[in-house]
Design a protein around this motif. Structure first.
Motif, short mmCIF file in Angstrom:
data_model
loop_
_atom_site.label_atom_id
_atom_site.label_comp_id
_atom_site.label_asym_id
_atom_site.label_seq_id
_atom_site.Cartn_x
_atom_site.Cartn_y
_atom_site.Cartn_z
N THR A 343 0.85 -1.19 0.00
CA THR A 343 0.00 0.00 0.00
C THR A 343 0.88 1.23 0.00
O THR A 343 1.90 1.29 0.68
CB THR A 343 -0.93 0.05 1.22
N PHE A 353 -2.32 0.94 -4.59
CA PHE A 353 -2.34 -0.37 -3.99
C PHE A 353 -1.85 -1.38 -5.02
O PHE A 353 -2.26 -1.33 -6.18
CB PHE A 353 -3.78 -0.65 -3.55
N ALA A 355 -0.90 -5.68 -5.44
CA ALA A 355 -0.94 -6.98 -4.77
C ALA A 355 -0.66 -8.10 -5.75
O ALA A 355 -1.12 -8.09 -6.89
CB ALA A 355 -2.28 -7.22 -4.10
N THR A 365 -2.52 -3.79 -9.83
CA THR A 365 -2.20 -2.43 -9.41
C THR A 365 -3.41 -1.53 -9.56
O THR A 365 -4.11 -1.60 -10.57
CB THR A 365 -1.06 -1.86 -10.28
N HIS A 366 -3.63 -0.70 -8.58
CA HIS A 366 -4.73 0.26 -8.69
C HIS A 366 -4.28 1.59 -8.10
O HIS A 366 -3.75 1.65 -7.00
CB HIS A 366 -5.96 -0.25 -7.95
N ILE A 367 -4.50 2.65 -8.86
CA ILE A 367 -4.19 4.00 -8.38
C ILE A 367 -5.50 4.70 -8.08
O ILE A 367 -6.40 4.71 -8.92
CB ILE A 367 -3.39 4.77 -9.45
#
Lengths: 369, 369
Positions: A343, A353, A355, A365-367
């Protein structure tokens, strides 16, 4: 999605009559004239939970676990017991329900010191001493019940209970109200021996509780981490009482530990790969205020890793570029084949984030833009 | 992963000499005797960013955008300009770099009021009036530069610049220092007309800045949302100056809006599906303190949705059950075929996260345990 709405009216009439005859082999259903369904299941790692009349049932001793040393202990105590339960109650055929048998009053008595007024207290009597190594410490800090339900005909019935005992390795206390804080240290050997004795007393009382019957009861002894530890505690021993037994035999020790990188890690592949990763991303982004990781080991093998990166936030472009950089460096530097969660936080909360889940090779991946 | 380390020594000798001859067609490279690489690219939605000597280069006017009305405006201002730039500079062949041409001093002058001491000020002169509808408001609140680089031989050179102008729809001001706050309202027509005039003045000065040359300059007019708005602003108009032109022709309006559900949404499919979703999850978990969404519309079509769920945190089992429930209800109730992001927060931060990315039909789910 997996969703079962079950009309229970008819089934309950039969089951309640059965209960009232006092037949000890009959387990009571949880829900009477209520509509019971279950949540969907994200994966085999999680249990579906029972929902009654559209709402989630919270435990009878709700809030008791808030007394633990830290929020990370609280989470580890709960999810650890679920993980341990999976060895006895498969997520395919059992459904989760928060504890409905040990109520708040009972739990409070158990967590208290034993005395004339509190004969069921599981912690030792007050011996009147105040010095750390003279007094009787509080061994048992909290208790958690989880119920594992099975589908039976048109309803659900209790299929098993898991009990977690959160033991102190350090008992924090004051000599007078609002006074300074003192510590009584408790060895793992001692807390384990005490926990095992308590487990037998608990199972005896549980077997007498209405509705429990002779279902399997699993117990886990949790050693909570100290107040200053960034990592939560771990379960160190477990046992199961089957066929209505009122004691636990065959205790099985659990070899788990949580290590914080870089501060408390011993020389290891995981630590040096983490340090390389850390150096790479700090070079890119000099304003990082912290890069730490919690690594979980079972039988001395790394099982998963949670990395927390704290940044100063100046702008979204920086976060995007940084996240792309972290994704690349994570893939090339961090240990392969174990789940990793990363994180990226700022004072505004979680900015991004990443994972890699179990069995995956790529990072998701997330922004948050 | 996409990583290019490029030794620039030789290339720079040539390029620098070329610059010194003053040839107006030659663009200066950004990096001299420095090792330049790029970040990896998560997807075509994002630009790779330039990294110089291992570090990300921040903009010359860093921190200027912090003056915007809110953090959501700040993010929307930055990511909106990147989105808009993708229509001119493809993420396949252009690399991102924060603005390196408009420095802090220049930006401060531009954002100031025009006066004898500040001839390049873009905001109107102080007319001495204090009443909301008599004074000259501050139209331009902030300015953002983004550079789009292309690979050339062994190095990178400037391929385009994007400029964002953050305009006020409400200008907040005080009549005296630390006094009450007053508001001058500005119509969209007026702020658009003012922004377009400013754009021409900016491009004239930019063309004279060393190193800019005749590359395409894209400009976007951003209408920032008011202080009390949970949603950030949007870009409302854009234009491009090509081949060294010192003005903008062919302004193209952008029809985008952000709507907060359930408070500010008009009757729509999206709103009613959101309300059904909200009702379902609130029934399950009566302790939710808030379920809101921000929906983005382009040309009156919903483009994406960000849902924020605030919970009271009692325990991890509850969060796990709740997240599984949310995943199911999101899939069955929310509008299909658009990206959706759902965060589940407590006072401890983000507890769980669900997202359906563009082109996907399933929700990705992660529980922070």
């Amino acid at each position: 999605m997996n969703k079962n709405i079950i009309p229970l009216m008819i089934a309950c009439v039969f089951l309640l009559s059965a209960c009232q005859t006092g037949n000890p082999d009959t387990k009571k259903t949880e829900t009477v004239n209520k509509e019971t369904e279950t949540t969907s299941q994200l994966s085999n790692d999680y249990y579906s939970a029972i929902i009654t009349d559209g709402a989630y049932q919270t435990s009878l001793n709700r809030g008791i676990t808030l007394g633990l040393n830290s929020n990370v202990n609280l989470k580890a105590f709960e999810t650890g017991l679920m993980d341990l339960s999976q060895g006895h109650f498969s997520t395919d055929s059992y459904f989760f329900q928060e504890g409905q048998y040990v109520d708040n009053a009972t739990t409070s008595k158990w967590l208290g010191r034993v005395s004339e007024e509190n004969p069921t207290g599981l912690n030792p009597e007050d011996n009147g001493k105040l010095e750390p190594d003279e007094r009787n410490p509080i061994y048992l800090d909290s208790l958690l019940e989880q119920d594992y339900m099975v589908q039976k005909g048109d309803g659900f019935e209790l299929g098993g209970i898991s009990i977690g005992l959160a033991m102190n390795s350090v008992d924090y206390y004051t000599k007078k109200e609002y006074g300074s804080k003192y510590e009584t240290k408790i060895s793992q050997e001692e807390l384990l021996a005490e926990g095992k004795k308590m487990a037998d007393k608990i199972v005896q009382q549980l077997r007498e509780t209405e509705g429990v019957g002779d279902i399997p009861i699993v117990i886990g002894i949790f050693e909570q981490s100290t107040e200053d530890n960034l990592a939560g505690g771990t379960y160190i021993s477990e046992a199961v009482s089957e066929k209505g037994s009122t004691s636990f035999q065959n205790w099985k020790s659990i070899n788990q530990k949580k290590v914080i990188f870089p501060t408390s890690g011993e020389e290891s592949n995981e630590l040096s790969s983490f340090q390389n990763f850390k150096a790479e991303i700090e070079k890119f982004f000099p304003n990082l205020s912290g890069v730490t990781a919690e690594a979980l080991y079972t039988d001395d093998q790394i099982v998963n890793m949670k990395i927390s990166v704290s940044t100063q936030f100046y702008g979204e472009s920086e976060i995007i570029a940084f996240t792309q950089h972290v994704a690349e460096k994570a893939a090339s530097f961090l240990v392969p084949n174990v789940p990793i969660e990363i994180t990226i936080d700022s004072i505004n909360g979680t900015e991004a984030f990443l994972a890699r889940e179990a069995g995956e090779t790529k990072f998701y991946t997330h922004i948050f833009d």
